[in-house]
Design a protein around this motif. Structure first.
Motif, PDB file in Angstrom:
ATOM      1  N   ILE A  22       9.664   3.497  -2.508  1.00 48.09           N
ATOM      2  CA  ILE A  22       9.881   2.444  -3.513  1.00 48.09           C
ATOM      3  C   ILE A  22       9.468   1.083  -2.945  1.00 48.09           C
ATOM      4  O   ILE A  22       8.844   0.274  -3.645  1.00 48.09           O
ATOM      5  N   VAL A  52       6.742  -1.300  -4.593  1.00 49.08           N
ATOM      6  CA  VAL A  52       7.003  -2.695  -4.978  1.00 49.08           C
ATOM      7  C   VAL A  52       5.968  -3.612  -4.313  1.00 49.08           C
ATOM      8  O   VAL A  52       5.437  -4.529  -4.941  1.00 49.08           O
ATOM      9  N   LYS A  53       5.671  -3.318  -3.051  1.00 47.35           N
ATOM     10  CA  LYS A  53       4.683  -4.141  -2.328  1.00 47.35           C
ATOM     11  C   LYS A  53       3.321  -4.038  -2.998  1.00 47.35           C
ATOM     12  O   LYS A  53       2.608  -5.031  -3.161  1.00 47.35           O
ATOM     13  N   VAL A  89       2.677  -3.266  -6.125  1.00 53.22           N
ATOM     14  CA  VAL A  89       2.704  -3.950  -7.417  1.00 53.22           C
ATOM     15  C   VAL A  89       2.640  -5.461  -7.203  1.00 53.22           C
ATOM     16  O   VAL A  89       1.888  -6.171  -7.873  1.00 53.22           O
ATOM     17  N   SER A  90       3.430  -5.962  -6.227  1.00 50.33           N
ATOM     18  CA  SER A  90       3.441  -7.406  -5.964  1.00 50.33           C
ATOM     19  C   SER A  90       2.057  -7.865  -5.526  1.00 50.33           C
ATOM     20  O   SER A  90       1.567  -8.903  -5.965  1.00 50.33           O
TER      21      SER A  90
END
Lengths: 311, 468
Positions: free
Chosen positions: A299, A303-304, A306-307
């Motif tokens: 996860i 998240v990384k 996506v960021s």
């Protein structure tokens, strides 16, 4: 008069700072107020079950019985010592790894095809999405029919075309695991294809033209332009799909119940059986908690990724 | 086009809200008409013919307050006429007693898990048909139904002893038996006689000889077919073999005695049908619960293990095929022929909205007026739990029903000869037997080791309940 002017007031200078600070706090407060309902719902719907699960995993909680006691790491020790659980965890990750690798390859191929200009492209894109958009139960039940050894369409076609000499026992010991993977690939590749197609469409045509002028052939253009262009999308869809696939329960349960002889038993199946058949809620809750560190890493990576894409 | 102004929107909303409020405040409709049509099988001169008999139940009920709506959960069987008739019986009992009821039917496959989830969430219905008596009693979620049990028993000529033993804990009934469903072996008499054997075979040795003689893979015919998968047929079949060899899971005192030579012999005999004698198609390893039904109806197997559901399918779809079919118990072993007693039991759940209304429903469903037709509507799948109904022409004059009804004498419950025990309910849920057989047949484990592992699993199941 602008809002800032009104906030500054007639006193000007020195009076501005505290009043502005108060105003920011007020805005922040209103912001939190708007977020509060969503946060409360998240806490109730996600936070409470997650914490309850962790709490159960340290207790001898049996489904249907009020009384239970604290067992510390007892459930975890019992799981780690159980070869059936360890095999199921390994099998679950094999299932997800093989499925995702094949889905990525097929998805990329289909995305490249759908990115080309041809008549009926819109229809082809719509049809590609069908396996992913149809209800899972219905499609998996169709697969059970297709896998049937007596009248299943797969054996019938393969026998009639002479590809095989005798019917394949699709859901038998040897073939059951590849068969459940096949169903997962069929259901999941459109997710890869459509997302990669979206990624492909963000690559400017000029980059390909420039590559072509530099003498790059199709393979070199794919390797040096296309792949770097969709790398982030690939990472996101692969991570997401890996998380979903490793937690896949429905298709395996409907196709084989985890059998025969536990050949298709993955950790969601074991968790379900422990909880709803063996009534061992504590031990069942310990399975996902045991795997939590691994999924947390996934996860964080997700998240990384996506960021990074947003930046 | 005129835009909708805020004022008009608010006025419209106010009118709609007032309307909804007014509708909600209306007095409850107290006149209720129950009218349903049910197909029921009728016995006509020794032949079972499916006739459409219209049973129209029309009850007009007028009551000031219908009281709480009762909810009944029941398994959904293959035979729709039975599902409909049962539902009708519940609704009729409710209507006659001035209350409302609803019946929710669930497929057998995940019915147990559905119940378990509801137990934990404390969202149980008022009545569940298909309870695990011992387990639910241990959980303390069953109402005492001793008086009702006695009353219904008297109205039906008394309960069969096995059924009575299967619901009584410490001498008190905690469940109401609903139906028996002996699991039997179906034989194709035409194939067996062509191979020079009479069906059903006398004992296990003859069974092996006959099924080997019938098996002809080149023409796609096998002597026997049953799955090793984790489904009811895969698991329950072993009970009959275990008992026929003299094995059992617990003794009279409730001590686990499964790890025995009898169990090993039974498992060896069963798995040898696949491994050594090769009388089962290879595909059995991947069959689901309907695999044997399909193979049987497709003419692939000369013998299968099943309940009466398949008999019903044959009669309806292919009566000519059914003429060559005979039924029998598990072939006789050292302890004689045996068979597994399937069926269902109803329970009134603790926390029911009304114990008395729940009792009225069960009285109605098992009443002399409704119960016999309910059995008939199942077309040979259901057999009575009350003695009065065995003499029914439906069970005496039809050859297959009569044969199946006779199987009740060989039928046993898993806990026998010991007391009812919660852990034994888990053998079915955890597929202990089908997994044990699969380890031998598909993974090459020795029968002795597979039995030892199964016995160890049983010990864990038992300990779990003792440690609560």
């Amino acid at each position: 008069m602008t809002p800032t002017d009104r906030a500054a007031g007639p006193a000007g200078g020195a009076a501005v700072l505290p009043r502005r600070r108060f105003r920011i706090r007020e805005q922040t407060f209103i912001g939190y107020l708007f977020l509060a309902p969503a946060a409360i719902i998240l806490l109730i719907m996600v936070g409470y079950p997650a914490l309850a699960g962790v709490w159960y995993s340290f207790n001898s909680k049996m489904l249907g019985f009020e009384q239970y006691h604290f067992v510390g790491l007892g459930n975890y020790v019992s799981l780690i010592k159980d070869p059936r659980v360890l095999k199921a965890i390994g099998r679950g990750f094999s299932y997800a790894t093989i499925s995702c690798a094949v889905k990525l390859a097929i998805g990329m191929g289909v995305a490249l095809l759908l990115n080309m200009r041809f008549r009926g492209r819109g229809l082809a894109r719509g049809i590609t999405l069908l396996p992913w958009s149809l209800p899972e139960i219905a499609t998996v039940l169709l697969w059970t029919w297709m896998f049937n050894d007596i009248y299943g369409v797969l054996n019938t076609v393969l026998l009639k075309t002479g590809i095989i000499g005798s019917p394949i026992n699709w859901l038998g010991t040897k073939w059951a695991f590849p068969s459940v993977i096949l169903v997962n690939i069929w259901r999941g590749f459109p997710f890869f294809a459509i997302n990669l197609l979206a990624g492909l469409q963000t690559i400017p045509e000029e980059v390909y033209e420039a590559a072509s002028m530099d003498g790059a052939n199709r393979w070199q253009a794919f390797w040096n332009v296309t792949l770097p262009g969709v790398r982030t999308v690939m990472l996101i869809v692969t991570l997401l799909s890996f998380i979903w696939t490793s937690n896949d329960f429905t298709s395996i349960w409907v196709l084989t119940h985890g059998g025969p002889a536990q050949a298709t038993e993955t950790f969601p199946i074991v968790t379900y059986e422990l909880a709803f058949i063996g009534l061992e809620m504590g031990k069942a809750a310990a399975v996902p908690v045991l795997l939590m560190p691994f999924f947390s890493v996934l996860i964080v990576l997700l998240v990384k990724a996506v960021s990074g894409r947003e930046d | 086009m005129n835009a909708l102004s805020r004022r008009r929107f608010l006025r419209g909303s106010l009118i709609a809200a007032t309307g909804i409020l007014a509708a909600a405040c209306q007095p409850k409709v107290v006149e209720k008409v129950v009218e349903r049509t049910v197909e029921v099988e009728k016995v006509v001169e020794k032949e079972v013919q499916v006739e459409v008999e219209k049973i129209v139940t029309q009850e007009v009920v007028k009551a000031a307050d219908p009281g709480p709506k009762m909810t009944v959960w029941a398994p959904k069987h293959f035979i729709q006429a039975q599902n409909d008739y049962f539902t009708d019986s519940v609704l009729l009992a409710a209507a006659r007693n001035n209350f409302e009821a609803e019946v929710q039917l669930f497929p057998w496959g995940d019915y147990q898990q559905k119940q378990n989830a509801a137990i934990e969430a404390k969202t149980l219905p008022d009545i569940i048909l298909g309870i695990n008596v011992a387990r639910y009693s241990t959980m303390g979620i069953l109402e005492d139904v001793d008086d009702l049990f006695r009353e219904i028993g008297e109205s039906g000529g008394g309960w069969f002893e096995a059924n009575e033993a299967n619901v009584k804990i410490d001498g008190k009934a905690v469940g109401i038996p609903f139906h028996n469903e002996p699991q039997v072996m179906y034989y194709r008499s035409d194939l067996f006689s062509a191979a020079g054997f009479e069906a059903p075979p006398k004992d296990m040795d003859e069974f092996v000889e006959a099924t080997v003689a019938v098996t002809d893979p080149s023409s796609g015919i096998y002597g026997f077919g049953n799955t090793f998968s984790d489904v009811p047929d895969g698991n329950n079949i072993f009970w009959g073999y275990l008992w026929a060899f003299g094995g059992k899971v617990q003794d009279e005192n409730g001590e686990i005695v499964f790890n025995s030579q009898e169990s090993i012999d039974a498992l060896t005999w069963y798995t040898d049908l696949y491994l050594k004698h090769k009388v089962m198609p290879e595909a059995v390893t991947g069959w689901d619960d309907t695999g044997n039904n399909k193979a049987w109806l497709a003419g692939q197997c000369a013998c299968i293990y099943n309940s009466g559901s398949i008999l019903n399918a044959m009669r309806t779809d292919d009566p000519g095929f059914a003429e060559h079919v005979v039924v029998g118990p598990t072939p006789a072993g050292p302890a004689g022929p045996k068979t597994y007693q399937g069926g269902s039991t109803a329970g009134i759940m603790k926390g029911t909205k009304s114990h008395e209304q729940a009792a009225e429903i069960l009285r109605g469903v098992l009443s002399p007026e409704r119960y016999p037709n309910n059995l008939r509507s199942a077309g040979g799948m259901f057999y009575p739990v009350l003695k009065n109904y065995v003499s029914d022409a439906f069970f005496q004059e039809d050859a297959w029903n009569k044969q199946t009804a006779e199987m009740v004498q060989y039928a046993q419950y898993p806990h026998q000869p010991g007391p009812l025990a919660a852990w034994i309910d888990e053998i079915g849920g955890k597929w202990t037997y089908s997994r044990m057989a699969a380890k031998v047949a598909l993974q090459g484990m020795s029968p002795a080791q597979a039995v030892e592992e199964a016995a160890a699993e049983m010990a864990e199941m038992k300990a779990k309940y003792e440690n609560i």
